[in-house]
Write a protein that holds these residues in place. Structure first.
Motif, PDB file in Angstrom:
ATOM      1  N   VAL A 149      -0.094  -7.572  -3.601  1.00  0.00           N
ATOM      2  CA  VAL A 149      -1.328  -8.057  -4.223  1.00  0.00           C
ATOM      3  C   VAL A 149      -2.083  -8.873  -3.186  1.00  0.00           C
ATOM      4  CG1 VAL A 149      -2.304  -9.565  -6.008  1.00  0.00           C
ATOM      5  CG2 VAL A 149      -0.352  -8.100  -6.550  1.00  0.00           C
ATOM      6  N   ASP A 161      -4.095  -4.207  -6.014  1.00  0.00           N
ATOM      7  CA  ASP A 161      -4.512  -5.293  -6.905  1.00  0.00           C
ATOM      8  C   ASP A 161      -5.009  -6.464  -6.060  1.00  0.00           C
ATOM      9  OD1 ASP A 161      -3.743  -4.032  -9.323  1.00  0.00           O
ATOM     10  OD2 ASP A 161      -1.669  -4.633  -8.998  1.00  0.00           O
ATOM     11  N   ARG A 309       0.560 -10.680 -11.566  1.00  0.00           N
ATOM     12  CA  ARG A 309       0.154  -9.288 -11.333  1.00  0.00           C
ATOM     13  C   ARG A 309       1.211  -8.560 -10.494  1.00  0.00           C
ATOM     14  NH1 ARG A 309      -1.564  -5.942 -14.069  1.00  0.00           N
ATOM     15  NH2 ARG A 309      -1.910  -4.003 -12.968  1.00  0.00           N
ATOM     16  N   PRO A 321      -5.356   0.051  -9.879  1.00  0.00           N
ATOM     17  CA  PRO A 321      -5.490  -1.289  -9.289  1.00  0.00           C
ATOM     18  C   PRO A 321      -6.516  -2.139 -10.038  1.00  0.00           C
ATOM     19  CG  PRO A 321      -5.458   0.378  -7.570  1.00  0.00           C
ATOM     20  CD  PRO A 321      -5.553   1.112  -8.869  1.00  0.00           C
ATOM     21  N   GLN A 322      -6.176  -3.403 -10.225  1.00  0.00           N
ATOM     22  CA  GLN A 322      -7.076  -4.339 -10.888  1.00  0.00           C
ATOM     23  C   GLN A 322      -7.651  -5.316  -9.867  1.00  0.00           C
ATOM     24  OE1 GLN A 322      -5.537  -6.309 -14.341  1.00  0.00           O
ATOM     25  NE2 GLN A 322      -4.788  -4.435 -15.289  1.00  0.00           N
TER      26      GLN A 322
END
Length: 336
Positions: A149, A161, A309, A321-322
């Motif tokens: 992340v 992410d 996350r 993916p955020q």
């Protein structure tokens, strides 16, 4: 000189108790109901006598996980990084993970070395806050076998992410506040614009000023916290806008500190001679000449969100993916 004693092993415990290693493993894994009472006592006494301590890392790796999370920070001396670290550490502690922290000191070569080191320790996942995103670095990310992340590096094209500040919201609120206080000339002081969030903040100011022509602005990219060069930039700026009500915007806490020092050397008083506002809220900011107006980042929450996350990914989530952005809070003080 006495030779340093090594750690006792399962084999040592088994030999001392005169039992098999399988019996010791069952004891350590909580399967004592499969052993005789006499054998349990013998193993317990051997463990106490030898001061045996289970190798947690080896057991976790055998189970297919290390319970380690790696964290790469661009600059551990930056108050923002410290707050992010605390947020990540809180979640790790709650979820039974150990955090390995590496400070890259904004050096890309160090980043590559630390990535290799963390891979060698078989971390379950990585949280990365880097100095930049070169093609070589992105290629290295793609070879990693664990999820990662990104923090404060919101690049939707990378496919990872990411969690960071809503830079557009923060800068827009800064500019609106300055206009409400009748400022009409703005000097932006920033560290290297090779780092994405700083460039995003400068771009947002340019966009705002294009749409609100009453506010004029200039940008000064500082060189490694050089107070003299900042002082010269401020002097030039004030000379070019003699009649306007002037303010300085700093893109992070490091630039804010250097700017405050430069204002002292020029004997300029904030608010009376020039306004000062910035992103980040280091503890000293509220003490400097009655306090500096800031956009306070939710830094600790950014760290917590990034770690949560990552744990979702470690647990097997395959969702798209955020890219999560959090809002800053305007804290008005005497400087504006």
């Amino acid at each position: 000189m006495q030779k340093k004693k090594g750690f006792a092993t399962i084999s040592d415990v088994a030999k001392h108790a005169n039992v098999g290693k399988t019996s010791v493993s069952r004891y350590l894994n909580g399967e004592q109901n499969k052993l005789s009472e006499q054998m349990v006592d013998k193993i317990a006494n051997a463990i106490k006598t030898l001061d045996y301590r289970p190798n947690h890392s080896a057991r976790m790796l055998k189970a297919g996980q290390s319970k380690l999370i790696g964290l790469l920070l661009a600059d551990v001396t930056n108050p923002y990084s410290i707050d992010v670290l605390q947020g990540i550490e809180d979640v790790c502690r709650q979820q039974g993970y150990m955090l390995m922290v590496c400070n890259t000191n904004n050096q890309q070569d160090l980043q590559a070395q630390y990535l290799s080191l963390l891979e060698a320790h078989r971390v379950d996942g990585l949280i990365i806050n880097t100095a930049g995103m070169t093609p070589k670095q992105v290629t290295h990310f793609q070879t990693l076998s664990c999820p990662l992340v990104l923090v404060d590096r919101i690049d939707t094209s990378l496919g990872y992410d990411s969690v960071g500040l809503d830079n557009h919201q923060a800068v827009t609120q800064v500019c609106q506040h300055l206009l409400s206080e009748s400022y009409d000339a703005l000097l932006v002081i920033t560290e290297s614009l090779e780092v994405e969030p700083r460039q995003a903040r400068v771009d947002a100011i340019s966009d705002f000023c294009d749409q609100n022509t009453r506010l004029q602005h200039q940008v000064f990219e500082m060189d490694k916290m050089c107070v003299d060069s900042i002082a010269q930039a401020i002097t030039t700026f004030t000379a070019e806008f003699p009649q306007q009500k002037k303010a300085i915007f700093t893109t992070n806490g490091v630039a804010m500190m250097s700017t405050a020092k430069a204002l002292k050397t020029l004997n300029l008083q904030i608010r009376r001679d020039i306004g000062l506002i910035g992103i980040d809220d280091p503890e000293w900011a509220q003490l400097f000449e009655g306090g500096i107006t800031v956009m306070r980042q939710p830094s600790k929450i950014i760290g917590q969100t990034a770690c949560e996350r990552l744990l979702t990914r470690i647990q097997g989530s395959q969702e798209a993916p955020q890219h999560l952005t959090l809002s800053a809070e305007l804290i008005v003080r005497e400087s504006t």
